[in-house]
Design a protein around this motif. Sequence first.
Motif, PDB file in Angstrom:
ATOM      1  N   TYR A 194     -12.289  -0.873  18.147  1.00 50.47           N
ATOM      2  CA  TYR A 194     -13.059  -0.499  16.950  1.00 50.47           C
ATOM      3  C   TYR A 194     -12.687  -1.360  15.745  1.00 50.47           C
ATOM      4  CZ  TYR A 194     -15.094   3.419  19.426  1.00 50.47           C
ATOM      5  OH  TYR A 194     -15.811   4.180  20.308  1.00 50.47           O
ATOM      6  N   GLY A 195     -11.965  -2.457  15.996  1.00 47.24           N
ATOM      7  CA  GLY A 195     -11.673  -3.426  14.932  1.00 47.24           C
ATOM      8  C   GLY A 195     -10.585  -2.981  13.971  1.00 47.24           C
ATOM      9  N   ILE A 196      -9.863  -1.917  14.324  1.00 41.84           N
ATOM     10  CA  ILE A 196      -8.853  -1.359  13.417  1.00 41.84           C
ATOM     11  C   ILE A 196      -7.495  -2.035  13.610  1.00 41.84           C
ATOM     12  CG2 ILE A 196      -7.571   0.773  12.855  1.00 41.84           C
ATOM     13  CD1 ILE A 196     -10.586   0.603  11.983  1.00 41.84           C
ATOM     14  N   LEU A 197      -7.171  -2.381  14.848  1.00 43.34           N
ATOM     15  CA  LEU A 197      -5.829  -2.919  15.123  1.00 43.34           C
ATOM     16  C   LEU A 197      -5.559  -4.182  14.306  1.00 43.34           C
ATOM     17  CD1 LEU A 197      -3.464  -2.062  16.907  1.00 43.34           C
ATOM     18  CD2 LEU A 197      -4.261  -3.686  18.610  1.00 43.34           C
ATOM     19  N   ASP A 198      -6.556  -5.024  14.181  1.00 44.95           N
ATOM     20  CA  ASP A 198      -6.357  -6.272  13.435  1.00 44.95           C
ATOM     21  C   ASP A 198      -6.250  -6.042  11.933  1.00 44.95           C
ATOM     22  OD1 ASP A 198      -6.352  -7.651  15.786  1.00 44.95           O
ATOM     23  OD2 ASP A 198      -8.453  -8.248  15.692  1.00 44.95           O
ATOM     24  N   ARG A 199      -6.585  -4.841  11.479  1.00 45.31           N
ATOM     25  CA  ARG A 199      -6.510  -4.544  10.034  1.00 45.31           C
ATOM     26  C   ARG A 199      -5.390  -3.562   9.711  1.00 45.31           C
ATOM     27  NH1 ARG A 199     -12.166  -2.302   8.637  1.00 45.31           N
ATOM     28  NH2 ARG A 199     -11.400  -2.498   6.513  1.00 45.31           N
ATOM     29  N   ILE A 200      -4.589  -3.211  10.712  1.00 47.85           N
ATOM     30  CA  ILE A 200      -3.595  -2.152  10.532  1.00 47.85           C
ATOM     31  C   ILE A 200      -2.518  -2.565   9.527  1.00 47.85           C
ATOM     32  CG2 ILE A 200      -1.879  -2.620  12.355  1.00 47.85           C
ATOM     33  CD1 ILE A 200      -3.631   0.680  12.142  1.00 47.85           C
ATOM     34  N   GLY A 201      -2.323  -3.890   9.366  1.00 47.06           N
ATOM     35  CA  GLY A 201      -1.347  -4.395   8.395  1.00 47.06           C
ATOM     36  C   GLY A 201      -1.712  -4.028   6.960  1.00 47.06           C
ATOM     37  N   ASP A 202      -2.981  -3.713   6.711  1.00 49.51           N
ATOM     38  CA  ASP A 202      -3.372  -3.263   5.363  1.00 49.51           C
ATOM     39  C   ASP A 202      -2.691  -1.932   5.037  1.00 49.51           C
ATOM     40  OD1 ASP A 202      -5.100  -5.339   5.534  1.00 49.51           O
ATOM     41  OD2 ASP A 202      -6.947  -4.164   5.484  1.00 49.51           O
TER      42      ASP A 202
END
Length: 254
Positions: free
Chosen positions: A62-70
């Motif tokens: 769902y494209g969340i893992l790559d943004r988890i650093g936010d």
Amino acid sequence: MVDANLGLLRGEGGLHFIAWGITGSGSFMRESFGVLKRIKEKHGVKITTYMSKAGEEVARMYGILDRIGDISPGNHYEEVITEEVAGASCTYSGRFMLGRYGLLVIAPATSNTVAKIVYGISDSIVTTITSQALKGGVPVVVLPSDVTEETEVPCYIDREVCTNCMECLNRCPYGAIRELDGVPVLDLTRCHGCRVCELTCPENAIHCFQKARIKIRELDRRNIEALRRVEGVTVVDDPDQLEDTIVHILSLPI
Ligand SMILES: Cc1cc2nc3c(=O)[nH]c(=O)nc-3n(C[C@H](O)[C@H](O)[C@H](O)COP(=O)(O)O)c2cc1C
């Protein structure tokens, strides 16, 4: 709106440390990320992210893992902790027992995780930290996937529309689409939900995060009702209520 259980078992940890547990639910996955990101930005809290194995996979789709650093940039108490990192016994449990966190948010929570919490089973990172949080007096807020009949489906190729041009094979940055018997096949375990395939498909045959309806099983309804009665747990019914509840807890005096 806020469950009467709330506060009975509040921990002594500072509310500026929140633990976020992600399980493998497509329902509310992207909305939960949005809520936690806003909470971090508006309230300046530190968030540790704990992901079940399925949570990690589904968050990726769902494209969340790559943004988890936010949300969890990797500093102390801002780590992303997976089952692989924590081990089977969840070596980070002590943080909950020692009241380091002011709150544990489980969003989204699969029907699997809800059932396990109700019966006190702790065999994944998220169910283990839930047990430890409740034993350590840390309040737990849960957004179950099965409070809604609406879900979001991950990226898929519409066979009725696809002309098998294979353009998507070259476009996918993660090599998640391959050719099999003359048709493109999307391997969801490699998909990062980046939507490049959807945006570049010349036939508009690929769709990501479309809404779909699912039936809620009676068993899951019963488990959610049972979860509402677990001391120390607050069940919320949608992402707005999740955000309001977290904000409310953050406003309580420590
Ligand atoms: C794309 C995708 C979406 C899913 N969505 C849900 C969901 O909304 N709710 C749910 O209960 N399970 C859902 N699942 C199934 C769970 O991931 C699966 O039951 C898993 O074992 C749950 O493990 P966990 O509770 O430890 O995260 C989904 C699986 C996939 C692949």
